[in-house]
Design a protein around this motif. Structure first.
Motif, short mmCIF file in Angstrom:
data_model
loop_
_atom_site.label_atom_id
_atom_site.label_comp_id
_atom_site.label_asym_id
_atom_site.label_seq_id
_atom_site.Cartn_x
_atom_site.Cartn_y
_atom_site.Cartn_z
N VAL A 259 16.37 27.17 59.33
CA VAL A 259 17.65 26.68 59.87
C VAL A 259 18.51 26.08 58.76
O VAL A 259 19.72 26.29 58.71
N LYS A 260 17.89 25.35 57.83
CA LYS A 260 18.65 24.78 56.71
C LYS A 260 19.24 25.89 55.83
O LYS A 260 20.37 25.78 55.38
N PHE A 261 18.47 26.96 55.59
CA PHE A 261 18.99 28.08 54.81
C PHE A 261 20.15 28.76 55.52
O PHE A 261 21.16 29.10 54.90
N ILE A 262 20.03 28.96 56.81
CA ILE A 262 21.10 29.62 57.58
C ILE A 262 22.39 28.81 57.51
O ILE A 262 23.46 29.34 57.25
N HIS A 263 22.27 27.51 57.73
CA HIS A 263 23.47 26.66 57.69
C HIS A 263 24.03 26.55 56.28
O HIS A 263 25.24 26.46 56.10
N ASP A 264 23.17 26.56 55.28
CA ASP A 264 23.64 26.49 53.91
C ASP A 264 24.41 27.75 53.53
O ASP A 264 25.46 27.67 52.90
N GLN A 265 23.91 28.91 53.92
CA GLN A 265 24.59 30.16 53.59
C GLN A 265 25.91 30.30 54.33
O GLN A 265 26.81 30.99 53.86
N ALA A 266 26.05 29.64 55.47
CA ALA A 266 27.31 29.70 56.22
C ALA A 266 28.34 28.71 55.69
O ALA A 266 29.52 28.81 56.03
N GLY B 190 18.24 30.20 45.73
CA GLY B 190 17.16 31.14 46.03
C GLY B 190 16.13 30.48 46.91
O GLY B 190 16.23 29.29 47.22
N PHE B 191 15.13 31.25 47.30
CA PHE B 191 14.14 30.74 48.24
C PHE B 191 13.36 29.56 47.67
O PHE B 191 13.29 28.49 48.27
N PHE B 192 12.75 29.74 46.51
CA PHE B 192 11.90 28.69 45.95
C PHE B 192 12.70 27.45 45.55
O PHE B 192 12.27 26.32 45.78
N VAL C 85 13.59 25.70 48.90
CA VAL C 85 12.46 24.98 49.48
C VAL C 85 12.16 23.71 48.68
O VAL C 85 11.93 22.64 49.25
N ARG C 86 12.22 23.82 47.38
CA ARG C 86 11.98 22.66 46.52
C ARG C 86 13.01 21.55 46.80
O ARG C 86 12.66 20.38 46.92
N GLU C 87 14.29 21.92 46.94
CA GLU C 87 15.33 20.94 47.23
C GLU C 87 15.17 20.32 48.61
O GLU C 87 15.37 19.13 48.79
N ILE C 88 14.82 21.15 49.60
CA ILE C 88 14.63 20.64 50.95
C ILE C 88 13.48 19.64 50.99
O ILE C 88 13.58 18.57 51.58
#
Length: 68
Positions: A26-33, A41-43, A46-49
């Motif tokens: 959900v954080k990735f989806i909202h960030d990309q929007a 990137g993914f890693f 995830v590290r930042e989250i």
């Protein structure tokens, strides 16, 4: 006895696997929007989250529901 083991396995799967995945997704989806995404990137994302929220807070389901 077997029911207790099966329920324990289901609960641990939900807490340790499903909820963190949903939180990160959900954080990735909202960030990309957003106009200025901060995850490159993914890693790195995830590290930042994990750095922002902490491992314990990622397993909390309230983060998933606040974005929905």
């Amino acid at each position: 006895m077997m029911r207790v083991v099966v329920k324990g396995a289901g609960i641990s799967e939900a807490v340790l696997t499903v909820t963190p995945q949903e939180t990160i997704k959900v954080k990735f989806i909202h960030d990309q929007a957003s106009p200025n995404p901060k995850y490159r990137g993914f890693f790195q994302g995830v590290r930042e989250i994990v750095r922002e929220q902490g491992l314990v807070n990622i397993t909390s389901s309230e983060h998933v529901y606040t974005y929905l």
